[in-house]
Design a protein around this motif. Sequence first.
Motif, PDB file in Angstrom:
ATOM      1  N   ALA A 122     -59.305  -8.682  50.422  1.00  0.00           N
ATOM      2  CA  ALA A 122     -58.870  -9.875  51.146  1.00  0.00           C
ATOM      3  C   ALA A 122     -57.450  -9.708  51.686  1.00  0.00           C
ATOM      4  N   MET A 123     -56.578  -9.092  50.883  1.00  0.00           N
ATOM      5  CA  MET A 123     -55.191  -8.925  51.301  1.00  0.00           C
ATOM      6  C   MET A 123     -55.066  -7.916  52.435  1.00  0.00           C
ATOM      7  N   THR A 124     -55.748  -6.781  52.303  1.00  0.00           N
ATOM      8  CA  THR A 124     -55.639  -5.755  53.346  1.00  0.00           C
ATOM      9  C   THR A 124     -56.246  -6.223  54.661  1.00  0.00           C
ATOM     10  N   ALA A 125     -57.226  -7.118  54.577  1.00  0.00           N
ATOM     11  CA  ALA A 125     -57.838  -7.638  55.801  1.00  0.00           C
ATOM     12  C   ALA A 125     -56.925  -8.629  56.515  1.00  0.00           C
ATOM     13  N   ARG A 126     -55.965  -9.171  55.772  1.00  0.00           N
ATOM     14  CA  ARG A 126     -55.123 -10.239  56.315  1.00  0.00           C
ATOM     15  C   ARG A 126     -53.795  -9.736  56.873  1.00  0.00           C
ATOM     16  N   VAL A 127     -53.295  -8.601  56.365  1.00  0.00           N
ATOM     17  CA  VAL A 127     -51.975  -8.130  56.783  1.00  0.00           C
ATOM     18  C   VAL A 127     -52.052  -6.715  57.349  1.00  0.00           C
ATOM     19  N   ARG A 128     -51.029  -6.369  58.107  1.00  0.00           N
ATOM     20  CA  ARG A 128     -50.956  -5.020  58.682  1.00  0.00           C
ATOM     21  C   ARG A 128     -50.050  -4.107  57.875  1.00  0.00           C
ATOM     22  N   ILE A 129     -49.175  -4.669  57.064  1.00  0.00           N
ATOM     23  CA  ILE A 129     -48.313  -3.843  56.224  1.00  0.00           C
ATOM     24  C   ILE A 129     -49.106  -3.323  55.027  1.00  0.00           C
ATOM     25  N   PRO A 130     -48.649  -2.259  54.369  1.00  0.00           N
ATOM     26  CA  PRO A 130     -49.397  -1.697  53.243  1.00  0.00           C
ATOM     27  C   PRO A 130     -49.521  -2.680  52.083  1.00  0.00           C
ATOM     28  N   VAL A 131     -50.671  -2.663  51.453  1.00  0.00           N
ATOM     29  CA  VAL A 131     -50.890  -3.378  50.198  1.00  0.00           C
ATOM     30  C   VAL A 131     -51.062  -2.318  49.120  1.00  0.00           C
ATOM     31  N   THR A 132     -50.323  -2.450  48.039  1.00  0.00           N
ATOM     32  CA  THR A 132     -50.361  -1.469  46.952  1.00  0.00           C
ATOM     33  C   THR A 132     -50.660  -2.180  45.636  1.00  0.00           C
ATOM     34  N   VAL A 133     -50.986  -1.401  44.617  1.00  0.00           N
ATOM     35  CA  VAL A 133     -51.309  -1.959  43.304  1.00  0.00           C
ATOM     36  C   VAL A 133     -50.462  -1.262  42.245  1.00  0.00           C
ATOM     37  N   LYS A 134     -49.872  -2.057  41.351  1.00  0.00           N
ATOM     38  CA  LYS A 134     -49.140  -1.522  40.200  1.00  0.00           C
ATOM     39  C   LYS A 134     -49.949  -1.844  38.950  1.00  0.00           C
ATOM     40  N   CYS A 135     -50.327  -0.815  38.197  1.00  0.00           N
ATOM     41  CA  CYS A 135     -51.205  -1.015  37.038  1.00  0.00           C
ATOM     42  C   CYS A 135     -50.731  -0.178  35.853  1.00  0.00           C
ATOM     43  N   ARG A 136     -51.435  -0.290  34.753  1.00  0.00           N
ATOM     44  CA  ARG A 136     -51.222   0.526  33.553  1.00  0.00           C
ATOM     45  C   ARG A 136     -52.274   1.643  33.521  1.00  0.00           C
ATOM     46  N   ILE A 137     -52.166   2.525  32.516  1.00  0.00           N
ATOM     47  CA  ILE A 137     -53.209   3.543  32.370  1.00  0.00           C
ATOM     48  C   ILE A 137     -54.406   2.995  31.609  1.00  0.00           C
ATOM     49  N   GLY A 138     -54.260   1.786  31.048  1.00  0.00           N
ATOM     50  CA  GLY A 138     -55.368   1.171  30.331  1.00  0.00           C
ATOM     51  C   GLY A 138     -54.891  -0.058  29.595  1.00  0.00           C
ATOM     52  N   ILE A 139     -55.835  -0.768  28.983  1.00  0.00           N
ATOM     53  CA  ILE A 139     -55.504  -1.940  28.169  1.00  0.00           C
ATOM     54  C   ILE A 139     -56.321  -1.918  26.887  1.00  0.00           C
ATOM     55  N   ASP A 140     -55.722  -2.345  25.797  1.00  0.00           N
ATOM     56  CA  ASP A 140     -56.401  -2.470  24.510  1.00  0.00           C
ATOM     57  C   ASP A 140     -57.226  -1.221  24.221  1.00  0.00           C
ATOM     58  N   GLN A 142     -59.782  -0.326  25.985  1.00  0.00           N
ATOM     59  CA  GLN A 142     -60.319   0.167  27.255  1.00  0.00           C
ATOM     60  C   GLN A 142     -59.248   1.056  27.897  1.00  0.00           C
ATOM     61  N   ASP A 143     -59.083   2.235  27.338  1.00  0.00           N
ATOM     62  CA  ASP A 143     -57.987   3.075  27.803  1.00  0.00           C
ATOM     63  C   ASP A 143     -58.375   4.542  27.922  1.00  0.00           C
ATOM     64  N   SER A 144     -59.654   4.803  28.107  1.00  0.00           N
ATOM     65  CA  SER A 144     -60.063   6.191  28.297  1.00  0.00           C
ATOM     66  C   SER A 144     -59.738   6.633  29.716  1.00  0.00           C
ATOM     67  N   GLU A 145     -59.738   7.923  29.923  1.00  0.00           N
ATOM     68  CA  GLU A 145     -59.498   8.445  31.262  1.00  0.00           C
ATOM     69  C   GLU A 145     -60.585   7.982  32.223  1.00  0.00           C
ATOM     70  N   ALA A 146     -61.796   7.854  31.726  1.00  0.00           N
ATOM     71  CA  ALA A 146     -62.900   7.382  32.560  1.00  0.00           C
ATOM     72  C   ALA A 146     -62.673   5.941  33.003  1.00  0.00           C
ATOM     73  N   ASP A 147     -62.113   5.110  32.102  1.00  0.00           N
ATOM     74  CA  ASP A 147     -61.832   3.719  32.459  1.00  0.00           C
ATOM     75  C   ASP A 147     -60.811   3.655  33.587  1.00  0.00           C
ATOM     76  N   LEU A 148     -59.745   4.448  33.475  1.00  0.00           N
ATOM     77  CA  LEU A 148     -58.725   4.456  34.517  1.00  0.00           C
ATOM     78  C   LEU A 148     -59.298   4.962  35.831  1.00  0.00           C
TER      79      LEU A 148
END
Length: 338
Positions: A122-140, A142-148
């Motif tokens: 929804a965000m990328t469809a609305r704006v022309r500037i880059p949309v990026t995501v800041k995340c962790r390598i996992g939570i609780d 749910q932190d396997s490499e496959a999950d990430l």
Amino acid sequence: MDYQSHRFCVAPMMDWTDRHCRTFHRLMTRKARLYTEMVTAEAVIHGDRARLLGFDGAERPLALQLGGSDPARLAEAAAIGEAAGYDEINLNIGCPSSRVQEGRFGACLMAEPELVAACASAMTARVRIPVTVKCRIGIDDQDSEADLSRFIATVADAGISTFIVHARKAWLEGLSPKENREVPSLDYARVYRLKASRPDLTIVLNGGIETLAASADHLEHVDGVMLGRAAYQTPYILAGIDRTFFAAHEPEPARGEILNRLVPYVRDHLARGGRLNSVTRHILGLYHGQPRARQFRRHLSEHGVGEGPGLDVLMEAIAIAERREDTAIPASAAAVGA
């Protein structure tokens, strides 16, 4: 100016990276990408936009970090941010605080990659500037490499090509936000492997980076690095960024020069009714490791708080740190951003 580069970034930090902090940081580096504190989509839509989103053009390249989980509201907030002049919209999928979780945004959304993908789309469809995501390598748990990998793949398919990855998992229960910045083990190798497996994506590493030398080592494996607490607690580290990572030819500014260039900004802030401490709280670590660092901090902390203190307090602190007798405002003090 390269508004697309994520080679070196200063992390968004709640209660820290406000416009005063960013103005100060920009006096040390013209090239690093700066980020706002996280602002919720609802606050952007309904709040005081001048206060929440206002910035000076000298702060660019500058990204607005948003929090939320409603695709339509995030898209509207992103459009408002673009209209305000930001160079990037960053979606926070990393904050572990219970208050953030109650609002259903931040790190808890790593358990819902499809929802994050919907928000991203929804965000990328609305704006022309880059949309990026800041995340962790996992939570609780749910932190396997496959999950990430699954999370990254799902969100990338929605149009996100740049991910800032904090190399710690987040515990959503049992640890405070402060503990979540320190207790879970750092796993830089996992982020390296993510980049190796997805060379098509821009991967920026965040978490526990304290020096420019360490940053350079990480850049052998990823596209960019993001400093958080080190950039705030020992801010003079930023003065070496442009020469080290962007081949700038200008010499690193001296600490006293940085503060002299900050003086006109502080004077204008005070003239608008602002408090001295709103700015000076961000500069307390500038002389970290220097002979008169403690006296500098003490003078600002003891004499610069409340409604009364004026520019003279800052000038006295500069004189203490630089061992100068004259506390007058230098005639050569250049305007911020000059």
